[in-house]
Design a protein around this motif. Structure first.
Motif, mmCIF file in Angstrom:
data_model
loop_
_atom_site.group_PDB
_atom_site.id
_atom_site.type_symbol
_atom_site.label_atom_id
_atom_site.label_comp_id
_atom_site.label_asym_id
_atom_site.label_seq_id
_atom_site.Cartn_x
_atom_site.Cartn_y
_atom_site.Cartn_z
ATOM 1 N N UNK A 43 76.237 25.727 84.338
ATOM 2 C CA UNK A 43 77.847 25.660 84.151
ATOM 3 C C UNK A 43 78.555 25.259 85.192
ATOM 4 N N UNK A 44 79.883 25.211 85.201
ATOM 5 C CA UNK A 44 80.726 24.639 86.118
ATOM 6 C C UNK A 44 81.142 23.361 85.399
ATOM 7 N N UNK A 45 82.115 22.678 86.166
ATOM 8 C CA UNK A 45 82.875 21.560 85.600
ATOM 9 C C UNK A 45 82.203 20.402 85.440
ATOM 10 N N UNK A 46 81.267 19.834 86.206
ATOM 11 C CA UNK A 46 80.597 18.730 86.322
ATOM 12 C C UNK A 46 79.666 18.440 85.201
ATOM 13 N N UNK A 47 78.919 19.385 84.618
ATOM 14 C CA UNK A 47 78.175 18.937 83.620
ATOM 15 C C UNK A 47 78.940 19.073 81.954
ATOM 16 N N UNK A 70 71.871 30.517 84.681
ATOM 17 C CA UNK A 70 72.681 31.385 84.955
ATOM 18 C C UNK A 70 73.923 31.625 84.236
ATOM 19 N N UNK A 71 74.796 33.018 84.357
ATOM 20 C CA UNK A 71 75.636 33.120 83.550
ATOM 21 C C UNK A 71 76.580 34.235 84.428
ATOM 22 N N UNK A 72 77.967 33.838 84.035
ATOM 23 C CA UNK A 72 78.672 35.142 84.535
ATOM 24 C C UNK A 72 78.715 36.311 83.713
ATOM 25 N N UNK A 82 79.576 30.748 80.691
ATOM 26 C CA UNK A 82 78.851 29.438 80.638
ATOM 27 C C UNK A 82 78.464 28.874 79.361
ATOM 28 N N UNK A 83 78.065 29.971 78.614
ATOM 29 C CA UNK A 83 77.534 29.845 77.145
ATOM 30 C C UNK A 83 78.802 29.196 76.306
#
Length: 243
Positions: A43-47, A70-72, A82-83
Motif C-alpha cells: 500500500x502507500x503512495x509510492x507504488x 498487509x492491509x489496514x 490498500x485493496x
C-alpha cells in the motif's frame, strides 16, 4: 548478501519506470517457470503510479494472482484500504479474473480471526505443508519514515511472530493485517520502492552495518534464497553512496 541489489534512480519517474521493468521481468520469469505469477502488493503512495503503469500492459492476466502483504483493518471500500487503492489504480482496469484477486479479509470484526482466514487461504493456494511458508514470485514493499515495512512497526509484537504466515500488526492502537517476517523472507523476489527525502534517515539505519531490527523493522527483510531489490529515488538514496 550476494542476492541484494540497490539502485538509486534520478527521480520518482525513473524509479517507477525501473520498477515497472523489474515487475514485468519477474512476472515473465514466473510464468515461464510455473505457468503462473504470484504477487503480493504494497500500500502507500509510492507504488500507486507503478500500478497505474502496469494497468497499461498487455499481460496474460489469467495467469497472474494478486495478494496483499498487509492491509489496514477497514472495509474494502474505505479510503484507507490498500485493496481499494490497488483496484482503482490497476486491478479493475485490466481483465484479471475475479478469482485471481485474493484480498485480505477485514469483515470478521476480529483481526486475529481474519488473519487466520487469510493464512488458511495462503496454505490452500500454495498447497503448503505444516510449518512452511509460501514462496511468492514477487513481494512489493515500501518503508515508512520509522523504517517499518508492510505493517511490521517498531517495537510491536508482530515482529516476533515466526510460526504464522499472517498476523495482526498495530499502528498507534489501530489493527492491521500483515505478513510475518518469515512469510516475506520466503519470497523468490522482494522489491522495495522508496522515494522522498523523508526516508533518508530510515534508510541510513536500515543500511547501517549494525542496528536493532526491532527498532528498524525493514532490517528483518533478508530473503533466504530469493533476490532482494531496493529501488530508491535520488531524494531518498543520495546519501547511501550507491548507484
Amino acid at each position: 548478501m550476494n542476492n541484494k541489489h540497490v539502485e538509486v534512480l534520478p527521480d520518482k519517474t525513473a524509479l517507477i519506470e525501473r520498477a515497472r521493468e523489474r515487475v514485468l521481468s519477474e512476472i515473465r520469469t514466473a510464468i515461464e517457470r510455473s505457468d503462473r505469477a504470484t504477487i503480493a502488493l504494497a500500500g502507500g503512495g509510492t507504488p500507486k503510479p507503478l500500478y497505474e503503469a502496469l494497468a497499461k500492459e498487455a499481460l496474460p492476466w489469467d495467469k497472474i494472482h494478486i495478494f496483499w502483504g498487509d492491509e489496514r483493518y477497514v472495509p474494502p471500500d474505505h479510503p484507507d484500504s490498500n485493496q481499494r487503492m490497488a483496484r482503482e489504480a490497476w486491478l479493475d482496469r485490466v481483465p484479471l479474473p475475479p478469482e485471481n484477486i485474493h484480498p485480505m479479509p477485514t469483515g470478521a470484526a476480529n483481526p486475529a480471526v481474519d488473519a487466520r482466514t487469510y493464512e488458511q487461504e495462503l496454505q490452500a493456494f500454495f498447497e503448503l505443508e505444516s510449518g512452511t511458508f509460501p514462496k511468492f514470485d514477487l513481494i512489493l514493499l515500501g518503508i515508512g519514515d520509522d523504517a517499518h515495512t508492510a505493517s511490521l512497526f517498531p517495537g510491536t509484537e508482530a515482529l516476533q511472530v515466526r510460526d504464522r504466515l499472517v498476523t495482526v500488526g498495530n499502528k498507534d492502537g489501530q489493527a492491521r493485517l500483515t505478513f510475518t517476517v518469515p512469510s516475506i523472507d520466503a519470497a523468490r523476489c522482494i522489491l522495495f520502492l522508496v522515494s522522498g527525502a523523508g526516508k533518508q534517515e530510515a534508510l541510513d539505519r536500515i543500511f547501517a552495518p549494525e542496528a536493532n531490527p526491532f527498532v528498524y523493522p525493514a532490517r528483518f527483510v533478508q530473503p533466504r534464497e530469493g533476490q532482494l531489490w531496493w529501488l530508491l529515488d535520488d531524494a531518498a538514496g543520495r546519501n547511501l553512496g550507491v548507484g
